[in-house]
Write an enzyme that holds these catalytic residues in place. Sequence first.
Site, mmCIF file in Angstrom:
data_model
loop_
_atom_site.group_PDB
_atom_site.id
_atom_site.type_symbol
_atom_site.label_atom_id
_atom_site.label_comp_id
_atom_site.label_asym_id
_atom_site.label_seq_id
_atom_site.Cartn_x
_atom_site.Cartn_y
_atom_site.Cartn_z
ATOM 1 N N HIS A 75 6.843 2.104 -2.719
ATOM 2 C CA HIS A 75 5.433 1.729 -2.607
ATOM 3 C C HIS A 75 5.079 0.645 -3.632
ATOM 4 O O HIS A 75 4.399 -0.331 -3.302
ATOM 5 C CB HIS A 75 4.570 2.977 -2.821
ATOM 6 N N GLN A 77 7.135 -1.531 -5.033
ATOM 7 C CA GLN A 77 7.791 -2.774 -4.623
ATOM 8 C C GLN A 77 7.032 -3.437 -3.478
ATOM 9 O O GLN A 77 6.875 -4.656 -3.449
ATOM 10 C CB GLN A 77 9.241 -2.492 -4.203
ATOM 11 N N HIS A 79 3.818 -3.137 -2.831
ATOM 12 C CA HIS A 79 2.598 -3.713 -3.404
ATOM 13 C C HIS A 79 2.883 -5.042 -4.091
ATOM 14 O O HIS A 79 2.137 -6.012 -3.913
ATOM 15 C CB HIS A 79 1.977 -2.752 -4.429
#
Length: 102
Positions: A75, A77, A79
């Site tokens: 998550h 990464q 973002h």
Amino acid sequence: MDVEMTIFTIITHSGDARSSSMEAITHAKEGEFEQAQRCIEEAENKLSMAHKEQTKLIQAEAQGEKHDISLLLIHAQDHLMNAMTIKDMANEFVELYISINA
């Protein structure tokens, strides 16, 4: 190293960068080009901070410190990569609005 704290820091800085990038587009659309540029600079600063945290994780792993790949890390990464892409697109939009208004 507190991996979860590092991951949450990446998410936070990436989210802030994305928000600043979107704000830059809004300012450019309204003809507020100096403010748009300040938002782009803020996004770049936040991305730099997120990237430094990511680098800590990479360096730790390169030195033999292994961590499970968690959904939270994926998550973070996601973002970061999305924030980087949106910042690049915001740059293009700002330049486009500047040239349209010239």
